[in-house]
Write a protein that holds these residues in place. Structure first.
Motif, PDB file in Angstrom:
ATOM      1  N   ASN A 247       0.841  -1.196   0.000  1.00 12.64           N
ATOM      2  CA  ASN A 247       0.000   0.000   0.000  1.00 12.64           C
ATOM      3  C   ASN A 247       0.877   1.247   0.000  1.00 12.64           C
ATOM      4  OD1 ASN A 247      -2.475  -1.595   0.495  1.00 12.64           O
ATOM      5  ND2 ASN A 247      -1.544  -1.948   2.488  1.00 12.64           N
ATOM      6  N   TYR A 248       0.491   2.216  -0.796  1.00 14.80           N
ATOM      7  CA  TYR A 248       1.182   3.506  -0.796  1.00 14.80           C
ATOM      8  C   TYR A 248       0.303   4.520  -1.536  1.00 14.80           C
ATOM      9  CZ  TYR A 248       2.670   1.521  -5.303  1.00 14.80           C
ATOM     10  OH  TYR A 248       2.686   0.935  -6.539  1.00 14.80           O
ATOM     11  N   GLU A 249       0.748   5.758  -1.536  1.00 15.60           N
ATOM     12  CA  GLU A 249      -0.005   6.826  -2.193  1.00 15.60           C
ATOM     13  C   GLU A 249       0.791   7.373  -3.378  1.00 15.60           C
ATOM     14  OE1 GLU A 249      -1.161   9.862   0.532  1.00 15.60           O
ATOM     15  OE2 GLU A 249      -1.970   8.445   2.020  1.00 15.60           O
ATOM     16  N   PHE A 250       0.063   7.842  -4.381  1.00 12.32           N
ATOM     17  CA  PHE A 250       0.721   8.513  -5.512  1.00 12.32           C
ATOM     18  C   PHE A 250      -0.284   9.456  -6.167  1.00 12.32           C
ATOM     19  CE2 PHE A 250      -1.529   5.222  -7.723  1.00 12.32           C
ATOM     20  CZ  PHE A 250      -1.726   5.680  -9.021  1.00 12.32           C
ATOM     21  N   ASP A 251       0.230  10.313  -7.058  1.00 15.17           N
ATOM     22  CA  ASP A 251      -0.622  11.256  -7.776  1.00 15.17           C
ATOM     23  C   ASP A 251      -0.978  10.670  -9.142  1.00 15.17           C
ATOM     24  OD1 ASP A 251      -0.537  13.009  -5.704  1.00 15.17           O
ATOM     25  OD2 ASP A 251       1.132  14.181  -6.504  1.00 15.17           O
ATOM     26  N   PHE A 252      -2.280  10.615  -9.404  1.00 13.59           N
ATOM     27  CA  PHE A 252      -2.851   9.955 -10.576  1.00 13.59           C
ATOM     28  C   PHE A 252      -3.356  11.028 -11.555  1.00 13.59           C
ATOM     29  CE2 PHE A 252      -6.750   8.447 -12.626  1.00 13.59           C
ATOM     30  CZ  PHE A 252      -6.413   7.186 -13.084  1.00 13.59           C
ATOM     31  N   ILE A 253      -3.111  10.798 -12.855  1.00 10.83           N
ATOM     32  CA  ILE A 253      -3.573  11.755 -13.879  1.00 10.83           C
ATOM     33  C   ILE A 253      -4.713  11.102 -14.644  1.00 10.83           C
ATOM     34  CG2 ILE A 253      -2.915  13.199 -15.821  1.00 10.83           C
ATOM     35  CD1 ILE A 253       0.024  12.744 -14.995  1.00 10.83           C
ATOM     36  N   ASP A 254      -5.919  11.699 -14.620  1.00  7.28           N
ATOM     37  CA  ASP A 254      -7.036  11.103 -15.359  1.00  7.28           C
ATOM     38  C   ASP A 254      -7.011  11.560 -16.817  1.00  7.28           C
ATOM     39  OD1 ASP A 254      -8.151  13.636 -15.523  1.00  7.28           O
ATOM     40  OD2 ASP A 254      -9.757  13.264 -14.084  1.00  7.28           O
ATOM     41  N   SER A 255      -8.011  11.118 -17.592  1.00  3.76           N
ATOM     42  CA  SER A 255      -8.019  11.380 -19.035  1.00  3.76           C
ATOM     43  C   SER A 255      -8.123  12.860 -19.360  1.00  3.76           C
ATOM     44  CB  SER A 255      -9.181  10.634 -19.693  1.00  3.76           C
ATOM     45  OG  SER A 255     -10.417  11.050 -19.132  1.00  3.76           O
ATOM     46  N   SER A 256      -8.606  13.670 -18.419  1.00  4.86           N
ATOM     47  CA  SER A 256      -8.729  15.118 -18.633  1.00  4.86           C
ATOM     48  C   SER A 256      -7.517  15.883 -18.113  1.00  4.86           C
ATOM     49  CB  SER A 256      -9.998  15.642 -17.944  1.00  4.86           C
ATOM     50  OG  SER A 256     -11.149  14.988 -18.446  1.00  4.86           O
ATOM     51  N   GLY A 257      -6.538  15.157 -17.575  1.00  2.00           N
ATOM     52  CA  GLY A 257      -5.347  15.818 -17.047  1.00  2.00           C
ATOM     53  C   GLY A 257      -5.466  16.254 -15.606  1.00  2.00           C
ATOM     54  N   VAL A 258      -6.584  15.908 -14.957  1.00  2.00           N
ATOM     55  CA  VAL A 258      -6.783  16.285 -13.558  1.00  2.00           C
ATOM     56  C   VAL A 258      -5.963  15.349 -12.669  1.00  2.00           C
ATOM     57  CG1 VAL A 258      -8.471  16.502 -11.691  1.00  2.00           C
ATOM     58  CG2 VAL A 258      -9.087  17.174 -14.029  1.00  2.00           C
ATOM     59  N   ILE A 259      -5.244  15.913 -11.718  1.00  2.00           N
ATOM     60  CA  ILE A 259      -4.422  15.123 -10.802  1.00  2.00           C
ATOM     61  C   ILE A 259      -5.240  14.783  -9.560  1.00  2.00           C
ATOM     62  CG2 ILE A 259      -2.361  15.110  -9.358  1.00  2.00           C
ATOM     63  CD1 ILE A 259      -1.016  16.890 -11.394  1.00  2.00           C
ATOM     64  N   LYS A 260      -5.232  13.488  -9.216  1.00  2.00           N
ATOM     65  CA  LYS A 260      -5.987  13.007  -8.063  1.00  2.00           C
ATOM     66  C   LYS A 260      -5.036  12.279  -7.109  1.00  2.00           C
ATOM     67  CE  LYS A 260     -10.129  12.325 -10.910  1.00  2.00           C
ATOM     68  NZ  LYS A 260     -11.136  11.362 -11.410  1.00  2.00           N
ATOM     69  N   ASN A 261      -5.328  12.403  -5.823  1.00  2.00           N
ATOM     70  CA  ASN A 261      -4.567  11.658  -4.815  1.00  2.00           C
ATOM     71  C   ASN A 261      -5.152  10.248  -4.719  1.00  2.00           C
ATOM     72  OD1 ASN A 261      -4.807  14.727  -3.242  1.00  2.00           O
ATOM     73  ND2 ASN A 261      -2.823  13.880  -3.801  1.00  2.00           N
ATOM     74  N   ILE A 262      -4.293   9.241  -4.863  1.00  2.00           N
ATOM     75  CA  ILE A 262      -4.749   7.851  -4.906  1.00  2.00           C
ATOM     76  C   ILE A 262      -4.031   7.038  -3.839  1.00  2.00           C
ATOM     77  CG2 ILE A 262      -4.826   5.728  -6.287  1.00  2.00           C
ATOM     78  CD1 ILE A 262      -6.789   7.833  -7.231  1.00  2.00           C
ATOM     79  N   PHE A 263      -4.807   6.229  -3.123  1.00  2.00           N
ATOM     80  CA  PHE A 263      -4.255   5.211  -2.225  1.00  2.00           C
ATOM     81  C   PHE A 263      -4.374   3.879  -2.952  1.00  2.00           C
ATOM     82  CE2 PHE A 263      -4.708   1.952   1.075  1.00  2.00           C
ATOM     83  CZ  PHE A 263      -3.590   2.209   1.845  1.00  2.00           C
ATOM     84  N   VAL A 264      -3.230   3.215  -3.176  1.00  2.00           N
ATOM     85  CA  VAL A 264      -3.205   2.024  -4.033  1.00  2.00           C
ATOM     86  C   VAL A 264      -2.779   0.796  -3.238  1.00  2.00           C
ATOM     87  CG1 VAL A 264      -0.830   2.401  -4.786  1.00  2.00           C
ATOM     88  CG2 VAL A 264      -2.362   1.103  -6.236  1.00  2.00           C
ATOM     89  N   THR A 265      -3.400  -0.349  -3.588  1.00  2.00           N
ATOM     90  CA  THR A 265      -3.013  -1.655  -3.056  1.00  2.00           C
ATOM     91  C   THR A 265      -2.671  -2.543  -4.250  1.00  2.00           C
ATOM     92  OG1 THR A 265      -4.495  -1.422  -1.163  1.00  2.00           O
ATOM     93  CG2 THR A 265      -3.735  -3.643  -1.682  1.00  2.00           C
ATOM     94  N   VAL A 266      -1.470  -3.133  -4.240  1.00  2.00           N
ATOM     95  CA  VAL A 266      -0.993  -3.924  -5.382  1.00  2.00           C
ATOM     96  C   VAL A 266      -0.563  -5.307  -4.909  1.00  2.00           C
ATOM     97  CG1 VAL A 266       0.552  -3.971  -7.371  1.00  2.00           C
ATOM     98  CG2 VAL A 266      -0.129  -1.774  -6.391  1.00  2.00           C
ATOM     99  N   ALA A 267      -0.939  -6.329  -5.688  1.00  2.00           N
ATOM    100  CA  ALA A 267      -0.516  -7.710  -5.404  1.00  2.00           C
ATOM    101  C   ALA A 267      -0.289  -8.438  -6.721  1.00  2.00           C
ATOM    102  CB  ALA A 267      -1.559  -8.438  -4.565  1.00  2.00           C
ATOM    103  N   ILE A 268       0.675  -9.361  -6.726  1.00  2.00           N
ATOM    104  CA  ILE A 268       0.928 -10.193  -7.901  1.00  2.00           C
ATOM    105  C   ILE A 268      -0.075 -11.350  -7.908  1.00  2.00           C
ATOM    106  CG2 ILE A 268       2.554 -11.797  -8.977  1.00  2.00           C
ATOM    107  CD1 ILE A 268       3.344  -8.992  -9.471  1.00  2.00           C
ATOM    108  N   ILE A 269      -0.720 -11.578  -9.059  1.00  2.00           N
ATOM    109  CA  ILE A 269      -1.630 -12.710  -9.188  1.00  2.00           C
ATOM    110  C   ILE A 269      -0.792 -13.991  -9.185  1.00  2.00           C
ATOM    111  CG2 ILE A 269      -3.345 -13.832 -10.673  1.00  2.00           C
ATOM    112  CD1 ILE A 269      -4.042 -11.053 -11.749  1.00  2.00           C
ATOM    113  N   PRO A 270      -1.098 -14.959  -8.305  1.00  2.00           N
ATOM    114  CA  PRO A 270      -0.268 -16.165  -8.182  1.00  2.00           C
ATOM    115  C   PRO A 270      -0.040 -16.868  -9.518  1.00  2.00           C
ATOM    116  CG  PRO A 270      -1.873 -16.081  -6.411  1.00  2.00           C
ATOM    117  CD  PRO A 270      -2.218 -14.961  -7.352  1.00  2.00           C
ATOM    118  N   GLU A 271       1.206 -17.340  -9.707  1.00  2.00           N
ATOM    119  CA  GLU A 271       1.637 -18.104 -10.876  1.00  2.00           C
ATOM    120  C   GLU A 271       1.550 -17.294 -12.171  1.00  2.00           C
ATOM    121  OE1 GLU A 271      -0.320 -21.854 -11.070  1.00  2.00           O
ATOM    122  OE2 GLU A 271       0.200 -22.420  -9.011  1.00  2.00           O
TER     123      GLU A 271
END
Length: 573
Positions: A321-345
């Motif tokens: 888990n961590y935070e980063f700045d996300f750019i949407d299709s209109s160029g608007v920057i949003k604060n995002i909290f992200v959770t990432v996991a590798i799909i097994p195999e």
């Protein structure tokens, strides 16, 4: 392969010329007299040449026992009644005719033998083929099936031949057969046609058909040639897979957060509806067309690239888990909290994104509000401290006009009490933590103030404190401070009369939220005729009331001086 020829002669004069001639043509010859038929070689001859009369009964017996093609020398009757005799010649036999006849007979025999063997081989393969085979006539009736077909479905061949194929289908597939069979005949072939067939025991299997149409020499329909394989287990697995995909697709779509699947090359391969809303376009403009890194601001891109690589080589070093700045299709920057996991195999990442832009705005607002509140509280504590300091100063000024010793002591004690409370507020507005006070530091300041106010010689009375890492809020610190102030004042005034030297100790112990305060001296001791719970002395009354305010208990120990033991709990923890 060398063919064997058996020569049977009428008499014993021999015919070495015939044997030599046959040997020269490549045949292996065996010689036998008609009277020695019991000595026929064990090997079955490919051809028998007999120099006997065809209507000789013994000749007929020999021919029937050998069951081999036979040539008679020198003459053969065309109307011979012996069924196993073959007419090759009429008239005298020449060498050329004999060679031609031998070659023709041997060739015919070998060809027939090969055909019989091929037929048996074909029949064996046909009956034991791993694929079930069936043949239908133009109306869809069964002409033939192999053994595998019968074993798969559990029927007997006599119950199948002549029956309409649709009689062996699940009722929902009968009309499918009616519809597809004419198309099959018109196209001349079919493949991967699935039917559900009913077995003899009533159970059902799913099969997949491949087939071609067989035509006669005029190009007219003759019969179908079809094979099928049992795909029941495959269909069960496919259905289970579809159910699983449907199940996980439902979860994927309804996680409540924007969710995507990212390939190893950072391409986004799958998105859910929430991500469409987050990014601002439909899935078909995202999947396979946009990379994960295209959505990240330059400020956070190095970190994201590093995490993406490490997640596949050393995942323990990457936070989930961590935070980063996300750019949407209109160029608007949003604060995002992200959770990432590798799909097994796999090397794919499952990424869940939560838009915390509003939360961050609220958080910043709260921080500003808290900072403003802290500033306000510090100002309040500062002003209270100043007001208490003014009261202490007024008492000090007033005390200069008092000449009565007892009254002056009362003023000093009141001044110390006010000062002990002022120190609490001073500590709070100077502290980084606006709500907690280091009680050890507070007592040190309180002792210093007492030494100053009573002009105590540190060589006469020594003070020791043992209070480490104990923090109280203002509601606990103020009564505790007043209690310590009263007890120290009492020890300073009464424990060491005249020129007596001594030591005063303050200890505070924390036992899992229950605190024990010891204020002790090695002076003359507490008077035994004084009941501290029922006394006219303001200081002791104040101590008793403050201990009750803390819901604590007090005990006086007279041994080698005086020790006041007070136990209480910090209810504001």
């Amino acid at each position: 392969m060398t063919q064997n020829i058996l020569i049977i002669m009428e008499d014993d004069f021999g015919d070495d010329g015939l044997v030599k001639m046959l040997d020269s043509w490549g045949y292996k010859t065996h010689f036998l007299l008609k009277t020695d038929t019991n000595k026929i070689p064990e090997i079955k001859p490919d051809l028998v040449i007999m120099d006997v009369q065809p209507d000789d009964p013994e000749a007929e017996t020999i021919v029937n026992s050998l069951d081999s093609p036979t040539i008679y020398l020198p003459l053969v009757r065309k109307n011979s009644d012996l069924p196993s005799m073959t007419t090759y010649f009429e008239g005298a036999v020449s060498d050329e005719k004999l060679k031609f006849a031998a070659e023709m007979v041997v060739y015919h025999t070998q060809t027939s033998k090969n055909l019989r063997q091929n037929h048996e081989t074909y029949r064996l393969v046909y009956e034991n083929a791993p694929m079930a085979y069936q043949s239908l006539d133009e109306s869809g009736n069964i002409i033939d099936v192999n053994q595998t077909w019968l074993e798969k479905l559990g029927y007997k061949k006599e119950d199948v031949i002549g029956s309409w194929f649709g009689d062996f289908l699940n009722s929902t597939h009968v009309e499918q057969f009616r519809y597809n069979f004419p198309k099959f005949k018109a196209a001349g072939k079919t493949s991967n046609i699935e039917f559900v067939m009913v077995k003899a025991d009533g159970n059902e299997i799913t099969v997949s058909f491949d087939g071609k149409i067989g035509y006669d020499s005029r190009g007219n329909f003759k019969q179908t040639h079809c094979i099928f394989k049992d795909i029941t287990a495959q269909k069960v697995a496919e259905n289970a897979m579809k159910e699983s995909e449907k199940y996980y697709k439902t979860i994927f779509e309804n996680t409540g957060t924007a969710t995507i699947i990212v390939e190893e090359d950072s391409t986004i391969s799958l998105v859910n509806t929430q991500f469409e809303h987050l990014y601002g376009v439909k899935w078909d403009e995202i999947e396979g067309k946009i990379k994960w890194t295209d959505l990240v601001t330059i400020q956070h891109l190095p970190k994201m690239l590093k995490y993406h690589k490490l997640r596949r080589s050393n995942p323990e070093e990457v936070p989930r888990n961590y935070e980063f700045d996300f750019i949407d299709s209109s160029g608007v920057i949003k604060n995002i909290f992200v959770t990432v996991a590798i799909i097994p195999e796999t090397s794919k990442s499952l990424v869940s994104l939560q838009d915390i832009t509003c939360m961050k705005v609220t958080e910043d607002t709260l921080k500003t509000t808290i900072n403003e509140k802290d500033t306000l509280l510090r100002e309040i504590h500062h002003r209270v401290k100043n007001n208490l300091q003014i009261i202490s100063s007024l008492l000090n000024l007033q005390s200069r006009y008092i000449h009565d010793t007892d009254t002056l002591d009362v003023f000093k004690e009141s001044q110390n009490r006010v000062r002990s409370m002022a120190i609490v507020h001073e500590k709070l507005y100077k502290s980084d933590n606006i709500s907690k006070i280091d009680f050890g530091e507070y007592i040190q300041d309180l002792v210093g103030n007492l030494l100053y106010n009573y002009d105590i010689d540190p060589n006469k009375i020594r003070f020791n404190t043992n209070i480490k890492n104990i923090f109280f809020d203002v509601d606990t610190c103020t009564p505790c401070g007043l209690i310590v102030n009263e007890l120290l004042t009492n020890s300073v005034k009464h424990a060491f009369p005249g020129d007596m030297n001594g030591q005063i100790s303050i200890d505070l112990k924390d036992n899992e939220g229950t605190y024990t305060l010891y204020v002790s001296d090695d002076g003359v001791g507490f008077p035994e005729d004084v009941d501290y719970t029922n006394t006219d002395t303001l200081g002791l009354q104040l101590v008793t009331n403050l201990v009750n305010q803390l819901d604590g208990s007090i005990e006086i120990i007279n041994k080698g001086g005086t020790t006041i033991k007070i136990e209480f709990k910090d209810f504001n923890m």
